[in-house]
Motif scaffolding. Structure first.
Motif, PDB file in Angstrom:
ATOM      1  N   ASP A   1       1.211  -1.032   0.155  1.00  0.00           N
ATOM      2  CA  ASP A   1       0.038   0.145   0.023  1.00  0.00           C
ATOM      3  C   ASP A   1       1.221   1.228  -0.299  1.00  0.00           C
ATOM      4  O   ASP A   1       0.574   2.383  -0.547  1.00  0.00           O
ATOM      5  CB  ASP A   1      -0.673   0.077   1.020  1.00  0.00           C
TER       6      ASP A   1
ATOM      7  N   HIS B   1      -5.630   4.640  -4.144  1.00  0.00           N
ATOM      8  CA  HIS B   1      -6.433   4.138  -3.200  1.00  0.00           C
ATOM      9  C   HIS B   1      -6.500   5.099  -2.008  1.00  0.00           C
ATOM     10  O   HIS B   1      -7.239   5.276  -1.052  1.00  0.00           O
ATOM     11  CB  HIS B   1      -7.496   2.959  -3.150  1.00  0.00           C
ATOM     12  N   HIS B   2      -4.636   5.183  -2.023  1.00  0.00           N
ATOM     13  CA  HIS B   2      -4.445   6.412  -0.890  1.00  0.00           C
ATOM     14  C   HIS B   2      -4.135   7.465  -0.717  1.00  0.00           C
ATOM     15  O   HIS B   2      -4.170   8.046  -0.470  1.00  0.00           O
ATOM     16  CB  HIS B   2      -3.424   4.950  -0.124  1.00  0.00           C
TER      17      HIS B   2
ATOM     18  N   ASP C   1      -5.274  10.348  -1.955  1.00  0.00           N
ATOM     19  CA  ASP C   1      -6.054  10.994  -1.618  1.00  0.00           C
ATOM     20  C   ASP C   1      -5.755  11.426  -0.017  1.00  0.00           C
ATOM     21  O   ASP C   1      -6.668  13.081  -0.092  1.00  0.00           O
ATOM     22  CB  ASP C   1      -7.536  11.392  -2.014  1.00  0.00           C
TER      23      ASP C   1
END
Length: 405
Positions: free
Chosen positions: A231, A255-256, A258
């Protein structure tokens, strides 16, 4: 970018087993030949044996010259330099991403791995009761950063687990229903072995655990440092990727992104990650802008040959040290430019004792190695780099017994 001319003999200095040259005194690992032109690429003090590249790295002359030229531009016309810096960083980041196989939109320049760890941890949304899993091989400041965010579960890997499967099983056994994040070394700093393997990262993802990988030693040392799919992943470029000091990168999964926020607002906050993280007003951007030249130089030298040579040097040094009574080689990951061994019981058990021994060896013998603390007896780590020679490790093996019980 220029570099000293190399001899015409560009034969690989290692054989298929990662060994080279004449037989060593140990009888098991062969004595590596010098890397053609390697020493001439650096301005290191000739009266010191620099066997600790893994701690701070060293900047090759061509990269030093690139950075000096960039600094001259900044001094000659500050307005033009700083107004144009954000766009030049985008270009430099794209060059880095191409070399490392990364998405440039998910990559940001930072100053070091610890800064990147804090940015990653701040981007995770912790709830009451969440815990962070770390290991006893974790880098001190990164573990400290994790401890500020949530309670820790520390997995004791020790120094004797034989292979990556044993490491993976130990980490997975430490997962609990409260584990929100796992902070793992890609290549452990004290023990020089792979911990965050692709298989382990995949299994943690299946369990819903967010993974933050400390890849401080990975860029330049291994060919596909971002291949595990973490991630968050970060690594220093100033070690094995030949970049100036204070140069590192943070890679964030889509998906991290922002949620990644710099601790200090900038004029590029509205653009989001990565530009909001990189913009630092009148910061010295020259190291970041020169960083792609380091990876370019690695490719010009033939990265595979550099890695094989450096690994062979570290293996040779470790074999010599393993012949000293009381010193025990530790399980390691093949192909890395670092090797570690345990010192006799009672030595370097604390950070202060390890530092004192390290500095005594440096002051009295003009040899730089890493001494790391560990309960029951600390360890010694040797690095291999293209500026090193076999006789430097031989001299370390000759003088080290005088420092042992």
């Amino acid at each position: 970018m220029t570099q000293p001319a190399e001899p015409t003999d560009r034969a690989d200095p290692t054989d298929a087993a990662g060994r080279a040259g004449a037989a060593s005194p140990s009888g098991s690992v062969r004595r590596p030949a010098e890397f053609p032109g390697g020493r001439e690429l650096f301005r290191l003090s000739e009266d010191v044996s620099h066997l600790n590249h893994g701690s701070f790295g060293a900047v090759p002359i061509p990269v030093q010259e690139t950075q000096a030229a960039l600094r001259a531009q900044a001094h000659a016309d500050p307005d033009t330099f700083f107004i144009g810096a954000p766009g030049r960083l985008v270009e430099a980041r794209s060059r880095i991403a191409a070399r490392l196989g990364a998405d440039p939109a998910g990559l940001a320049f930072v100053t070091n791995a610890t800064e990147a760890a804090n940015l990653a941890l701040d981007a995770v949304q912790f709830a009451a009761g969440d815990e962070i899993l770390v290991t006893d091989h974790g880098y001190g400041t990164v573990v400290a950063a994790a401890a500020r965010r949530a309670p820790l579960t520390t997995v004791a890997l020790g120094t004797e687990l034989p292979d990556e499967d044993a490491v993976r099983e130990a980490v997975l056994a430490g997962i609990t229903p409260r584990t929100r994040v796992a902070v793992l070394d890609h290549i452990s700093s004290p023990t020089a072995r792979i911990i965050a393997s692709p298989r382990l990262l995949a299994e943690l993802a299946e369990r819903g655990v967010t993974t933050i990988v400390d890849g401080a030693h990975a860029p330049g040392m291994i060919p596909d440092p971002l291949g595990g799919g973490a991630d968050f992943w970060f690594g220093n470029l100033h070690k094995w990727a030949y970049a100036p000091s204070g140069t590192a990168i943070l890679s964030v999964a889509p998906h991290h992104r922002d949620r990644v926020r710099p601790p200090v607002p900038s004029w590029e906050d509205h653009l989001g990650f990565p530009r909001s993280v990189e913009n630092r007003a009148t910061f010295d951007y020259t190291g970041w802008l020169a960083a792609p030249d380091g990876l370019d130089l690695l490719e010009e030298l033939d990265a595979a040959k550099v890695r094989a040579h450096n690994s062979a040097l570290a293996a040779y040094g470790a074999a010599l040290l393993a012949g000293i009574p009381g010193i025990v080689p530790l399980p390691h990951t093949e192909g890395l430019a670092l090797r570690t061994l345990r010192l006799p019981p009672g030595m370097a058990e604390t950070p202060d004792a390890a530092r004192d021994l390290r500095e005594r060896i440096a002051a009295e013998q003009r040899i730089r190695v890493l001494i790391w603390p560990w309960p029951g007896g600390g360890g010694i780590r040797v690095s291999g780099q293209i500026y090193n020679r076999a006789e430097e490790y031989e001299r370390l093996a000759e003088v080290l017994p005088s420092y042992l019980p």
